[in-house]
Design an enzyme around this catalytic site. Sequence first.
Site, PDB file in Angstrom:
ATOM      1  N   SER A 182     -43.952 -15.083 -70.490  1.00  0.00           N
ATOM      2  CA  SER A 182     -43.026 -15.718 -71.426  1.00  0.00           C
ATOM      3  C   SER A 182     -41.567 -15.383 -71.200  1.00  0.00           C
ATOM      4  O   SER A 182     -40.690 -16.128 -71.628  1.00  0.00           O
ATOM      5  CB  SER A 182     -43.407 -15.356 -72.861  1.00  0.00           C
ATOM      6  OG  SER A 182     -43.332 -13.954 -73.063  1.00  0.00           O
ATOM      7  N   HIS A 210     -47.959 -20.122 -73.223  1.00  0.00           N
ATOM      8  CA  HIS A 210     -46.865 -20.945 -72.705  1.00  0.00           C
ATOM      9  C   HIS A 210     -47.338 -21.943 -71.652  1.00  0.00           C
ATOM     10  O   HIS A 210     -46.511 -22.605 -71.016  1.00  0.00           O
ATOM     11  CB  HIS A 210     -45.758 -20.060 -72.132  1.00  0.00           C
ATOM     12  CG  HIS A 210     -44.918 -19.423 -73.193  1.00  0.00           C
ATOM     13  ND1 HIS A 210     -43.843 -20.059 -73.793  1.00  0.00           N
ATOM     14  CD2 HIS A 210     -45.016 -18.202 -73.789  1.00  0.00           C
ATOM     15  CE1 HIS A 210     -43.310 -19.258 -74.692  1.00  0.00           C
ATOM     16  NE2 HIS A 210     -44.003 -18.131 -74.707  1.00  0.00           N
ATOM     17  N   LYS A 241     -46.658 -23.662 -80.019  1.00  0.00           N
ATOM     18  CA  LYS A 241     -45.582 -23.927 -79.064  1.00  0.00           C
ATOM     19  C   LYS A 241     -45.601 -25.407 -78.687  1.00  0.00           C
ATOM     20  O   LYS A 241     -45.115 -26.235 -79.438  1.00  0.00           O
ATOM     21  CB  LYS A 241     -45.714 -22.985 -77.874  1.00  0.00           C
ATOM     22  CG  LYS A 241     -45.506 -21.514 -78.285  1.00  0.00           C
ATOM     23  CD  LYS A 241     -45.629 -20.569 -77.148  1.00  0.00           C
ATOM     24  CE  LYS A 241     -45.218 -19.155 -77.551  1.00  0.00           C
ATOM     25  NZ  LYS A 241     -46.057 -18.541 -78.592  1.00  0.00           N
TER      26      LYS A 241
END
Length: 393
Positions: A182, A210, A241
């Site tokens: 990340s 991610h 996300k």
Amino acid sequence: MKMKGFEYLEEELQEMKEYGLFRTLVPIESDQGAKVVINGQEVLQLSSNNYLGLTNHPRMKEAALKSVEKYGAGTGSVRTIAGTFSMHEEFEKKLANFKHTEATLVLQSGFTANQAILSSILTKDDVVISDELNHASIIDGIRLTKAARKIYKHVDMDSLEAALKESGDYRKRLVVTDGVFSMDGNIAPLPAIVELCEKYDALIMVDDAHASGVLGRNGRGTVDHFDLNGRVHIQVGTLSKAIGVLGGYIASTQAVRDYIIHKGRPFLFSTSHPPAVTAACSEAIDILIDEPELIERLWDNAKFLKDGLRALGFETGISETPITPVIVGDGAKAHELSDKLLSHGVFAQGIAFPTVAKGAARVRTIVTATHTKEQLQEALHAFEKCGKELGII
């Protein structure tokens, strides 16, 4: 009246202020778009994890609103007592099908998903082998287990193999890695990790926080990106996300799902997601399938900004994804760059120790599919001006 007892905390906070490392929360006064409103001013957003812009997608908002009208604002219970709605299980089946796994289980966040799996499936007879730059939620999950632990050098396969060789006497060896790291934006060498795990009969777990919605076909993650479906034992991901809402999930076998339901403390002792969250997350999976052009636009925008920053002379490290760090080194200077960028209409947060190593502070940027090239060019102009003023470039 001031309460006594926390003077030691106040001293540490004062020290942070003196070194330029103390930060306050930044309230956003608008929805989470390519531009946001901060202190009454519209600025470019380059710090959000809203990769695909799904937080504002009309289908997502409609699904959330309809579910509130039908099911209410909350569920009123944990999943194991009275908080499992039919929509929870329907979504988990859809998610498992999307991830090409036998089953999934949704938890309150990616953080709690990592804590639930690591704290429950390992015992003192096992060992967990973790990349040294894995996410804090993995580190904390490991701290909750009685298993032995080994750390291998970041994405170093010789170091990983050495750890596997040294741990042959344990009942189970579990290798854990982020799919996308990340802070640096690099991708784990998953094919090599899988081959080593198969060679030494070890389990493998990938945290795709991610990578969910970013890598792989229709955003299925790093396992799909490398054509490793069926060869990775546990996949953890977020719904917070690229999916645009809230939550985490564990994608694995039916046995793992059933075991976490019975033994995973974060699952057992947390109220289930409200209907609006579950309905919007479910709609997001349909959007990933229906609108793959969002992911294509995300990667096109990422390349544009990354190429532009490098051309200006900024150090962007080893990033291979839409996470592009602008590495400054000094923590105070990274925060100074962030503050100066905001004054020029760009919101890009500075990140320093302990989130990253000392001497590796950076302004971390993340582009989205909703940014225009004109907006990204504006951001590059701001970076150039601020970088030169601070002597970074």
